[in-house]
Design a protein around this motif. Sequence first.
Motif, short mmCIF file in Angstrom:
data_model
loop_
_atom_site.label_atom_id
_atom_site.label_comp_id
_atom_site.label_asym_id
_atom_site.label_seq_id
_atom_site.Cartn_x
_atom_site.Cartn_y
_atom_site.Cartn_z
N GLY A 142 -46.51 11.89 -4.64
CA GLY A 142 -45.44 12.60 -3.96
C GLY A 142 -45.84 12.99 -2.55
O GLY A 142 -46.92 12.64 -2.07
N ARG A 143 -44.96 13.73 -1.90
CA ARG A 143 -45.24 14.17 -0.54
C ARG A 143 -46.28 15.29 -0.55
O ARG A 143 -46.34 16.11 -1.47
CB ARG A 143 -43.96 14.66 0.14
CG ARG A 143 -43.02 13.54 0.54
CD ARG A 143 -41.78 14.09 1.25
NE ARG A 143 -42.13 14.85 2.44
CZ ARG A 143 -42.38 14.31 3.63
NH1 ARG A 143 -42.32 13.00 3.79
NH2 ARG A 143 -42.68 15.07 4.66
N LYS A 144 -47.07 15.32 0.51
CA LYS A 144 -48.15 16.29 0.60
C LYS A 144 -47.62 17.71 0.73
O LYS A 144 -48.25 18.67 0.27
CB LYS A 144 -49.05 15.95 1.80
CG LYS A 144 -50.31 16.78 1.87
CD LYS A 144 -51.20 16.29 2.99
CE LYS A 144 -52.51 17.08 3.04
NZ LYS A 144 -53.40 16.60 4.12
N ASP A 145 -46.45 17.87 1.38
CA ASP A 145 -45.92 19.22 1.60
C ASP A 145 -45.12 19.74 0.41
O ASP A 145 -44.55 20.83 0.47
CB ASP A 145 -45.05 19.24 2.86
CG ASP A 145 -43.94 18.20 2.82
OD1 ASP A 145 -43.85 17.47 1.82
OD2 ASP A 145 -43.18 18.10 3.80
N GLU A 146 -45.07 18.98 -0.69
CA GLU A 146 -44.39 19.42 -1.90
C GLU A 146 -45.44 19.74 -2.97
O GLU A 146 -46.57 19.25 -2.91
CB GLU A 146 -43.46 18.31 -2.42
CG GLU A 146 -42.31 17.97 -1.48
CD GLU A 146 -41.25 19.06 -1.43
OE1 GLU A 146 -41.27 19.94 -2.32
OE2 GLU A 146 -40.41 19.03 -0.51
N PRO A 147 -45.07 20.55 -3.97
CA PRO A 147 -46.02 20.83 -5.06
C PRO A 147 -46.43 19.54 -5.77
O PRO A 147 -45.63 18.60 -5.90
CB PRO A 147 -45.23 21.75 -6.00
CG PRO A 147 -44.15 22.34 -5.14
CD PRO A 147 -43.81 21.29 -4.13
N ALA A 148 -47.68 19.48 -6.21
CA ALA A 148 -48.16 18.30 -6.92
C ALA A 148 -47.33 18.10 -8.19
O ALA A 148 -47.07 19.04 -8.94
CB ALA A 148 -49.64 18.47 -7.27
N ILE A 149 -46.93 16.86 -8.42
CA ILE A 149 -46.08 16.55 -9.57
C ILE A 149 -46.94 16.45 -10.82
O ILE A 149 -47.92 15.72 -10.86
CB ILE A 149 -45.32 15.23 -9.33
CG1 ILE A 149 -44.50 15.34 -8.03
CG2 ILE A 149 -44.41 14.91 -10.50
CD1 ILE A 149 -43.89 14.04 -7.59
N LEU A 159 -56.25 4.11 -3.26
CA LEU A 159 -56.63 3.16 -2.21
C LEU A 159 -55.77 3.25 -0.96
O LEU A 159 -56.05 2.58 0.02
CB LEU A 159 -56.55 1.72 -2.77
CG LEU A 159 -57.48 1.42 -3.94
CD1 LEU A 159 -57.25 0.01 -4.42
CD2 LEU A 159 -58.93 1.62 -3.53
N PHE A 160 -54.72 4.04 -1.01
CA PHE A 160 -53.82 4.11 0.13
C PHE A 160 -53.69 5.56 0.60
O PHE A 160 -52.65 6.19 0.42
CB PHE A 160 -52.44 3.55 -0.23
CG PHE A 160 -52.48 2.11 -0.64
CD1 PHE A 160 -52.48 1.11 0.31
CD2 PHE A 160 -52.55 1.76 -1.98
CE1 PHE A 160 -52.52 -0.22 -0.07
CE2 PHE A 160 -52.59 0.43 -2.36
CZ PHE A 160 -52.58 -0.56 -1.40
N PRO A 161 -54.75 6.11 1.17
CA PRO A 161 -54.67 7.50 1.64
C PRO A 161 -53.66 7.64 2.76
O PRO A 161 -53.54 6.78 3.62
CB PRO A 161 -56.10 7.78 2.13
CG PRO A 161 -56.65 6.44 2.49
CD PRO A 161 -56.04 5.48 1.51
N SER A 162 -52.91 8.68 2.72
CA SER A 162 -51.92 8.93 3.76
C SER A 162 -51.82 10.43 3.98
O SER A 162 -51.88 11.21 3.04
CB SER A 162 -50.55 8.38 3.35
OG SER A 162 -49.56 8.79 4.27
N GLY A 163 -51.65 10.79 5.23
CA GLY A 163 -51.52 12.21 5.53
C GLY A 163 -50.26 12.82 4.98
O GLY A 163 -50.12 14.03 4.90
N LEU A 164 -49.29 11.97 4.57
CA LEU A 164 -48.01 12.49 4.09
C LEU A 164 -47.90 12.47 2.57
O LEU A 164 -46.95 13.01 2.01
CB LEU A 164 -46.86 11.67 4.69
CG LEU A 164 -46.74 11.71 6.22
CD1 LEU A 164 -45.60 10.81 6.67
CD2 LEU A 164 -46.51 13.14 6.70
N LEU A 165 -48.84 11.81 1.89
CA LEU A 165 -48.75 11.66 0.43
C LEU A 165 -49.94 12.31 -0.26
O LEU A 165 -51.00 12.47 0.32
CB LEU A 165 -48.70 10.18 0.06
CG LEU A 165 -47.52 9.36 0.59
CD1 LEU A 165 -47.64 7.92 0.13
CD2 LEU A 165 -46.20 9.96 0.15
N LYS A 166 -49.73 12.67 -1.52
CA LYS A 166 -50.84 13.14 -2.34
C LYS A 166 -50.61 12.72 -3.79
O LYS A 166 -49.47 12.56 -4.24
CB LYS A 166 -51.00 14.65 -2.25
CG LYS A 166 -49.88 15.47 -2.84
CD LYS A 166 -50.18 16.96 -2.71
CE LYS A 166 -49.01 17.81 -3.19
NZ LYS A 166 -49.29 19.25 -2.99
#
Length: 457
Positions: A150-157, A219-226
């Motif tokens: 999910g998105r980094k700025d949202e609570p972890a799913i 494998l796909f780190p992104s500043g917007l995802l977690k």
Amino acid sequence: MLFERAIKPALGWFLLLCLSGFVRGGMAAQMVLHEQVQAQKIELIELDERERRWIRDNPSVTVASVQYPLYLFQDEHGHWTGLNIDVLKRISAMTGLQFVHEESFSTDQMLERLQSGAADLSTTLAMNDQRKAFLDFSHAFGGAGWVFVGRKDEPAIQSLEQLVKRVLVLPARHALEDAVRREYPSIEVLSVKTYAEARALVESGEAYATIENEIGAQLFPSGLLKVGALVEGRWEADHLAVRKGMPELVSILNKALGAFPAAELRAIRVKWLGGVAPPAPLSLWDEIVGWGCWGMGGLGAFGLLSLVWNRRLTAVIRQRCEAEKHLGDQLAFQHALIDAMPDPVFVRDLQGRLVMCNRSYEEALSIRFEQVQGRLLFEVDALPEATARMLHDEFMVQMHTREARFSKRQLAFKSGPKAIYQWTVPFYSADGQLRGLLGGWTDISQRRTESGCQCPH
């Protein structure tokens, strides 16, 4: 001595644990070396006549391959590589089959090629009821869980319940798509071609989450995802998917996987997934050894620091004792020097209190130093009160002006008036601070009497 008695057993245990770890490491290295040697001795597996005939008639197997990093992908030279390639190479050496890879660009395209007969095999498809209708699956040879992204700025799913009335984006014909639609009809499922498109929609906010293999998600780190939690109750086992109508191939693959050395399969997985896959839980013995080593290491470090500190403290104490002895020697010398002076000598502080005097001072005033130490001149019955107060006032003025004074004068003593040569000088500390007065006198009358001088006073 007590410290040494306490530290020796601890150091003994520390060395024992280190030796244990060394022995275990050596044994592990020998096992790995043995496994590597055994892996080089690949023998053909035993097949029945029907299977051998099938291989003669179909020496090449077409593999529909979608690039999936670490599992199956093309290197900079365009050669297929990855965990699944190593597995197929081992199966090829055990059976004589040759695997020819033809690239597909999405899961949907790969499934269509298998359904149409354009491809025979896939190494990256998860098993579900829909796919079982037109595919047969080999025995499992590994696996991984599914995770939410999910998105980094949202609570972890943490669960599918969090996605109710939200958009979940999945590649078309995803292994979990049918189950999600059936069990969670209130989740809006959006289909795209690839995982890359799914991640892009989550990043842009058009979708709330996607679901990926837990290895691929790392494998796909992104500043917007977690990465969130594992999808509960869902496990993606690694299978070889074969199109229907090829039972001989399925049987051959199962025999090869059954004969696959477990140590070699483990080594292949560690080679490709060792830095990404979640680490295996430590055994109780490993935890005990680990904590024991940390504890003994900490105790050893503490012991070493204590020894260093004790040595330093001993050196400081020795230096201080030597300094005190040296200072004591200096004070003893000063006292001896002052006491050896024939004339009275005294030292007074800034308030005029007596700090030090010599024996001549005691004899001249008929006093003992212990009786007058720390007292003002007029507080002691050693001089007439008028003389004592006059001298005290002179001392205070002199400490204010900080000037040395040398004079011949007549002073009234208890024994009568005397002609004296008096001197008083201010003295200072090493940092230049005024500390008091140093003074004394010479009895001129006595000197004249002793010399027989008849000079007028």
